[in-house]
Write a protein that holds these residues in place. Structure first.
Motif, PDB file in Angstrom:
ATOM      1  N   LEU A 189       7.332   0.365  -3.644  1.00  0.00           N
ATOM      2  CA  LEU A 189       6.139   0.796  -2.926  1.00  0.00           C
ATOM      3  C   LEU A 189       4.900   0.031  -3.395  1.00  0.00           C
ATOM      4  O   LEU A 189       4.050  -0.344  -2.584  1.00  0.00           O
ATOM      5  CB  LEU A 189       5.928   2.300  -3.097  1.00  0.00           C
ATOM      6  N   ALA A 190       4.792  -0.192  -4.701  1.00  0.00           N
ATOM      7  CA  ALA A 190       3.652  -0.945  -5.224  1.00  0.00           C
ATOM      8  C   ALA A 190       3.621  -2.342  -4.615  1.00  0.00           C
ATOM      9  O   ALA A 190       2.555  -2.828  -4.201  1.00  0.00           O
ATOM     10  CB  ALA A 190       3.721  -1.031  -6.745  1.00  0.00           C
ATOM     11  N   ALA A 191       4.781  -2.991  -4.561  1.00  0.00           N
ATOM     12  CA  ALA A 191       4.856  -4.326  -3.963  1.00  0.00           C
ATOM     13  C   ALA A 191       4.431  -4.278  -2.499  1.00  0.00           C
ATOM     14  O   ALA A 191       3.650  -5.116  -2.031  1.00  0.00           O
ATOM     15  CB  ALA A 191       6.269  -4.891  -4.097  1.00  0.00           C
ATOM     16  N   ALA A 192       4.926  -3.289  -1.765  1.00  0.00           N
ATOM     17  CA  ALA A 192       4.610  -3.178  -0.341  1.00  0.00           C
ATOM     18  C   ALA A 192       3.118  -2.987  -0.108  1.00  0.00           C
ATOM     19  O   ALA A 192       2.515  -3.640   0.748  1.00  0.00           O
ATOM     20  CB  ALA A 192       5.400  -2.026   0.280  1.00  0.00           C
ATOM     21  N   PHE A 193       2.500  -2.089  -0.857  1.00  0.00           N
ATOM     22  CA  PHE A 193       1.083  -1.799  -0.662  1.00  0.00           C
ATOM     23  C   PHE A 193       0.186  -2.936  -1.156  1.00  0.00           C
ATOM     24  O   PHE A 193      -0.935  -3.085  -0.680  1.00  0.00           O
ATOM     25  CB  PHE A 193       0.717  -0.489  -1.358  1.00  0.00           C
ATOM     26  N   ALA A 194       0.675  -3.728  -2.104  1.00  0.00           N
ATOM     27  CA  ALA A 194      -0.100  -4.863  -2.612  1.00  0.00           C
ATOM     28  C   ALA A 194       0.113  -6.123  -1.775  1.00  0.00           C
ATOM     29  O   ALA A 194      -0.492  -7.157  -2.066  1.00  0.00           O
ATOM     30  CB  ALA A 194       0.277  -5.131  -4.067  1.00  0.00           C
ATOM     31  N   GLY A 195       0.977  -6.035  -0.764  1.00  0.00           N
ATOM     32  CA  GLY A 195       1.277  -7.210   0.044  1.00  0.00           C
ATOM     33  C   GLY A 195       2.153  -8.207  -0.686  1.00  0.00           C
ATOM     34  O   GLY A 195       2.232  -9.382  -0.316  1.00  0.00           O
ATOM     35  N   MET A 196       2.826  -7.741  -1.740  1.00  0.00           N
ATOM     36  CA  MET A 196       3.717  -8.599  -2.520  1.00  0.00           C
ATOM     37  C   MET A 196       5.130  -8.540  -1.945  1.00  0.00           C
ATOM     38  O   MET A 196       5.408  -7.769  -1.028  1.00  0.00           O
ATOM     39  CB  MET A 196       3.695  -8.168  -3.988  1.00  0.00           C
ATOM     40  N   VAL A 197       6.012  -9.332  -2.510  1.00  0.00           N
ATOM     41  CA  VAL A 197       7.397  -9.387  -2.058  1.00  0.00           C
ATOM     42  C   VAL A 197       8.287  -8.808  -3.154  1.00  0.00           C
ATOM     43  O   VAL A 197       8.308  -9.311  -4.289  1.00  0.00           O
ATOM     44  CB  VAL A 197       7.829 -10.833  -1.745  1.00  0.00           C
ATOM     45  N   GLU A 198       8.980  -7.740  -2.832  1.00  0.00           N
ATOM     46  CA  GLU A 198       9.902  -7.092  -3.776  1.00  0.00           C
ATOM     47  C   GLU A 198      11.158  -7.943  -3.928  1.00  0.00           C
ATOM     48  O   GLU A 198      11.738  -8.398  -2.945  1.00  0.00           O
ATOM     49  CB  GLU A 198      10.286  -5.717  -3.240  1.00  0.00           C
ATOM     50  N   VAL A 199      11.591  -8.137  -5.194  1.00  0.00           N
ATOM     51  CA  VAL A 199      12.822  -8.886  -5.461  1.00  0.00           C
ATOM     52  C   VAL A 199      13.675  -8.084  -6.450  1.00  0.00           C
ATOM     53  O   VAL A 199      13.490  -8.182  -7.664  1.00  0.00           O
ATOM     54  CB  VAL A 199      12.548 -10.284  -6.042  1.00  0.00           C
ATOM     55  N   ASP A 250       4.882   2.552  18.337  1.00  0.00           N
ATOM     56  CA  ASP A 250       4.323   1.215  18.403  1.00  0.00           C
ATOM     57  C   ASP A 250       4.828   0.395  17.222  1.00  0.00           C
ATOM     58  O   ASP A 250       4.348   0.534  16.108  1.00  0.00           O
ATOM     59  CB  ASP A 250       2.793   1.292  18.384  1.00  0.00           C
ATOM     60  N   LYS A 251       5.798  -0.471  17.472  1.00  0.00           N
ATOM     61  CA  LYS A 251       6.459  -1.190  16.384  1.00  0.00           C
ATOM     62  C   LYS A 251       5.536  -2.166  15.657  1.00  0.00           C
ATOM     63  O   LYS A 251       5.856  -2.594  14.556  1.00  0.00           O
ATOM     64  CB  LYS A 251       7.685  -1.928  16.917  1.00  0.00           C
ATOM     65  N   LYS A 252       4.415  -2.503  16.229  1.00  0.00           N
ATOM     66  CA  LYS A 252       3.521  -3.427  15.535  1.00  0.00           C
ATOM     67  C   LYS A 252       2.922  -2.782  14.284  1.00  0.00           C
ATOM     68  O   LYS A 252       2.369  -3.479  13.429  1.00  0.00           O
ATOM     69  CB  LYS A 252       2.425  -3.931  16.464  1.00  0.00           C
ATOM     70  N   ASP A 253       3.043  -1.464  14.161  1.00  0.00           N
ATOM     71  CA  ASP A 253       2.510  -0.753  13.002  1.00  0.00           C
ATOM     72  C   ASP A 253       3.592  -0.306  12.016  1.00  0.00           C
ATOM     73  O   ASP A 253       3.339   0.541  11.173  1.00  0.00           O
ATOM     74  CB  ASP A 253       1.714   0.473  13.456  1.00  0.00           C
ATOM     75  N   TRP A 254       4.786  -0.883  12.103  1.00  0.00           N
ATOM     76  CA  TRP A 254       5.879  -0.403  11.275  1.00  0.00           C
ATOM     77  C   TRP A 254       5.909  -0.983   9.860  1.00  0.00           C
ATOM     78  O   TRP A 254       6.936  -0.972   9.207  1.00  0.00           O
ATOM     79  CB  TRP A 254       7.218  -0.665  11.971  1.00  0.00           C
ATOM     80  N   ALA A 255       4.837  -1.505   9.372  1.00  0.00           N
ATOM     81  CA  ALA A 255       4.785  -1.933   7.973  1.00  0.00           C
ATOM     82  C   ALA A 255       4.856  -0.687   7.093  1.00  0.00           C
ATOM     83  O   ALA A 255       4.308   0.367   7.437  1.00  0.00           O
ATOM     84  CB  ALA A 255       3.501  -2.711   7.700  1.00  0.00           C
ATOM     85  N   LEU A 256       5.533  -0.801   5.966  1.00  0.00           N
ATOM     86  CA  LEU A 256       5.778   0.356   5.095  1.00  0.00           C
ATOM     87  C   LEU A 256       4.501   1.113   4.711  1.00  0.00           C
ATOM     88  O   LEU A 256       4.485   2.350   4.772  1.00  0.00           O
ATOM     89  CB  LEU A 256       6.556  -0.069   3.856  1.00  0.00           C
ATOM     90  N   PRO A 257       3.414   0.444   4.302  1.00  0.00           N
ATOM     91  CA  PRO A 257       2.207   1.222   3.966  1.00  0.00           C
ATOM     92  C   PRO A 257       1.721   2.092   5.119  1.00  0.00           C
ATOM     93  O   PRO A 257       1.309   3.237   4.906  1.00  0.00           O
ATOM     94  CB  PRO A 257       1.186   0.137   3.608  1.00  0.00           C
ATOM     95  N   ASN A 258       1.780   1.572   6.339  1.00  0.00           N
ATOM     96  CA  ASN A 258       1.340   2.359   7.497  1.00  0.00           C
ATOM     97  C   ASN A 258       2.229   3.576   7.714  1.00  0.00           C
ATOM     98  O   ASN A 258       1.759   4.665   8.066  1.00  0.00           O
ATOM     99  CB  ASN A 258       1.338   1.490   8.755  1.00  0.00           C
ATOM    100  N   LEU A 301      -8.563   1.849 -10.474  1.00  0.00           N
ATOM    101  CA  LEU A 301      -8.409   2.285  -9.092  1.00  0.00           C
ATOM    102  C   LEU A 301      -9.442   1.673  -8.148  1.00  0.00           C
ATOM    103  O   LEU A 301      -9.163   1.459  -6.974  1.00  0.00           O
ATOM    104  CB  LEU A 301      -8.490   3.812  -9.008  1.00  0.00           C
ATOM    105  N   ALA A 302     -10.630   1.384  -8.653  1.00  0.00           N
ATOM    106  CA  ALA A 302     -11.655   0.826  -7.778  1.00  0.00           C
ATOM    107  C   ALA A 302     -11.792  -0.683  -7.941  1.00  0.00           C
ATOM    108  O   ALA A 302     -12.657  -1.302  -7.341  1.00  0.00           O
ATOM    109  CB  ALA A 302     -12.997   1.506  -8.062  1.00  0.00           C
ATOM    110  N   ALA A 303     -10.936  -1.277  -8.763  1.00  0.00           N
ATOM    111  CA  ALA A 303     -11.117  -2.683  -9.119  1.00  0.00           C
ATOM    112  C   ALA A 303     -10.454  -3.651  -8.163  1.00  0.00           C
ATOM    113  O   ALA A 303     -10.719  -4.834  -8.208  1.00  0.00           O
ATOM    114  CB  ALA A 303     -10.592  -2.921 -10.535  1.00  0.00           C
ATOM    115  N   ALA A 304      -9.572  -3.186  -7.311  1.00  0.00           N
ATOM    116  CA  ALA A 304      -8.870  -4.091  -6.407  1.00  0.00           C
ATOM    117  C   ALA A 304      -8.716  -3.444  -5.035  1.00  0.00           C
ATOM    118  O   ALA A 304      -8.285  -2.301  -4.926  1.00  0.00           O
ATOM    119  CB  ALA A 304      -7.502  -4.453  -6.980  1.00  0.00           C
ATOM    120  N   GLU A 305      -9.067  -4.192  -4.015  1.00  0.00           N
ATOM    121  CA  GLU A 305      -8.884  -3.716  -2.653  1.00  0.00           C
ATOM    122  C   GLU A 305      -7.450  -3.986  -2.205  1.00  0.00           C
ATOM    123  O   GLU A 305      -6.878  -5.033  -2.533  1.00  0.00           O
ATOM    124  CB  GLU A 305      -9.857  -4.427  -1.711  1.00  0.00           C
ATOM    125  N   LEU A 306      -6.877  -3.072  -1.464  1.00  0.00           N
ATOM    126  CA  LEU A 306      -5.529  -3.271  -0.954  1.00  0.00           C
ATOM    127  C   LEU A 306      -5.579  -4.093   0.327  1.00  0.00           C
ATOM    128  O   LEU A 306      -6.461  -3.887   1.170  1.00  0.00           O
ATOM    129  CB  LEU A 306      -4.854  -1.922  -0.695  1.00  0.00           C
TER     130      LEU A 306
END
Length: 199
Positions: free
Chosen positions: A87-97, A13-21, A179-184
């Motif tokens: 990976l940190a950028a991907a899981f945080a919803g940020m954009v890697e540059v 199911d390609k709709k779930d192909w985001a890296l964190p998933n 670790l508990a201070a920010a929701e992903l």
């Protein structure tokens, strides 16, 4: 060169192909298998360990003030921290540059201004580039410096002296004590994941 003629992606199911998933799925099915191997230092991480580090780093960078959609600039050679920055950028919803380590001066400044990063993950030797081009780096709020020892200490002192928040990259890898201070965020496949400058 090897070509895998019979390779079939297992994420039907390609709709779930985001890296964190994808990393979550692989950690569930291949948790003890090696995800990243770095022979130069003898370090390696399993899928389960990589998932833990990715989530910890993402939470730490968000807890330190970054937000989904922000740019995370990486300036480093091939090393494990490069992968974990991505990976940190991907899981945080940020954009890697990722920027070329050969850049300096006007080309460097153009790319930094264009993307407007809020966070940078760099090797110590590149701290001076940002000091030299301070005017082009107004968007940057925080640096994470890879490695350790006197070189990393000096880079952090230099960046802090210029008014930036700066810390060791290991702070990210350990979750920043937050670790508990920010929701992903829930990362969706249509959201931008990276910006690459090419020739």
């Amino acid at each position: 060169m090897h070509t895998y003629h019979k390779f079939t992606p297992v994420f039907a199911d390609k709709k779930d192909w985001a890296l964190p998933n994808i990393l979550h799925a692989r950690a569930a099915t291949h948790g003890e298998r090696v995800f990243l191997d770095f022979p130069l230092t003898g370090e390696s991480w399993t899928y389960a360990e990589a998932l833990w580090c990715a989530r910890a780093a993402a939470r730490a960078v968000l807890a330190a003030g970054a937000a989904p959609g922000d740019r995370l600039l990486i300036m480093a050679s091939n090393r494990p921290e490069f992968v974990f920055s991505w990976l940190a950028a991907a899981f945080a919803g940020m954009v890697e540059v990722p920027l070329s380590t050969q850049l300096r001066g006007s080309f460097f400044e153009h790319q930094v201004r264009t993307v407007g990063p809020s966070v940078c993950a760099i090797e110590p030797e590149f701290a001076g580039h940002f000091i030299e081009s301070r005017g082009a780096c107004a968007s940057i709020r925080r640096f994470y410096v890879m490695g350790g020892g006197a070189e990393a200490d000096a880079a952090i002192a230099l960046l802090r002296g210029a008014g930036w928040a700066a810390d060791f990259f290991d702070v990210l890898m350990q979750g920043g004590g937050a670790l508990a201070a920010a929701e992903l965020p829930a990362v969706r496949v249509h959201e931008p994941a990276a910006i690459f400058f090419t020739s």
